[in-house]
Design an enzyme around this catalytic site. Structure first.
Site, mmCIF file in Angstrom:
data_model
loop_
_atom_site.group_PDB
_atom_site.id
_atom_site.type_symbol
_atom_site.label_atom_id
_atom_site.label_comp_id
_atom_site.label_asym_id
_atom_site.label_seq_id
_atom_site.Cartn_x
_atom_site.Cartn_y
_atom_site.Cartn_z
ATOM 1 N N LYS A 44 0.842 -1.202 0.000
ATOM 2 C CA LYS A 44 0.000 0.000 0.000
ATOM 3 C C LYS A 44 0.874 1.248 0.000
ATOM 4 C CE LYS A 44 -2.296 1.105 3.821
ATOM 5 N NZ LYS A 44 -3.344 1.324 4.842
ATOM 6 N N SER A 63 -5.114 3.422 -16.986
ATOM 7 C CA SER A 63 -4.087 3.031 -16.027
ATOM 8 C C SER A 63 -3.741 4.152 -15.054
ATOM 9 C CB SER A 63 -2.818 2.573 -16.729
ATOM 10 O OG SER A 63 -2.229 3.665 -17.398
ATOM 11 N N THR A 123 -7.313 -0.472 -11.608
ATOM 12 C CA THR A 123 -6.635 -0.217 -12.871
ATOM 13 C C THR A 123 -5.301 -0.947 -12.815
ATOM 14 O OG1 THR A 123 -6.017 1.511 -14.465
ATOM 15 C CG2 THR A 123 -5.579 1.978 -12.134
ATOM 16 N N TYR A 124 -4.396 -0.613 -13.716
ATOM 17 C CA TYR A 124 -3.082 -1.254 -13.716
ATOM 18 C C TYR A 124 -1.994 -0.188 -13.737
ATOM 19 C CZ TYR A 124 -3.181 -0.268 -18.711
ATOM 20 O OH TYR A 124 -3.256 0.367 -19.916
ATOM 21 N N GLY A 146 -6.942 7.935 -18.783
ATOM 22 C CA GLY A 146 -8.155 7.404 -19.392
ATOM 23 C C GLY A 146 -9.375 7.655 -18.536
ATOM 24 N N ALA A 147 -10.289 6.683 -18.532
ATOM 25 C CA ALA A 147 -11.558 6.833 -17.803
ATOM 26 C C ALA A 147 -11.339 7.122 -16.324
ATOM 27 C CB ALA A 147 -12.404 5.579 -17.978
ATOM 28 N N ALA A 148 -10.263 6.566 -15.732
ATOM 29 C CA ALA A 148 -9.984 6.796 -14.306
ATOM 30 C C ALA A 148 -9.738 8.270 -14.006
ATOM 31 C CB ALA A 148 -8.786 5.958 -13.867
#
Length: 114
Positions: free
Chosen positions: A9, A25, A57-58, A73-75
């Site tokens: 974390k 990502s 996500t990655y 992107g969408a994130a």
């Protein structure tokens, strides 16, 4: 039996960029990745402390020493620059290993490893 446990974390890093025009990502400073053992392409969960969003996500490797935390992107629609996020990775392990496993947890200051 296999159990999914928190592997690592990054606690309370700040979003430095949100790039909607990218294919997806999260870009993370390579120093931060190394501190918690994240790999490029690894699946992570993002928790936004400012708005309560939780999504997966990655990882994409960011410039070492840059402090970069960029949602792509969408994130990018789920965060604002300056938001405080927690980045969590998980791993599957057998039950006995899980009982003694210690995750790597890092509390960066200004997106830098102390």
């Amino acid at each position: 039996m296999m159990i999914e446990m928190m592997k690592s974390k990054l606690h309370c890093v700040q979003v430095t960029e949100a790039n909607l025009n990218y294919m997806g990502s999260i870009t993370i400073d390579e120093d931060l990745m190394d501190a918690v053992g994240l790999l490029a392409g690894e699946k992570v969960q993002i928790v936004d402390n400012n708005n309560g969003e939780r999504f997966e996500t990655y990882v994409i490797k960011g410039e070492r020493g840059s402090g970069a935390i960029c949602l792509n992107g969408a994130a990018a629609r789920k965060v604002q620059v300056g938001d405080t996020v927690i980045i969590i990775s998980y791993a599957l392990m057998d039950y006995e290993e899980a009982k003694t496993f210690t995750p790597k947890v890092v509390f960066p200051e200004n997106n830098r490893v102390k």
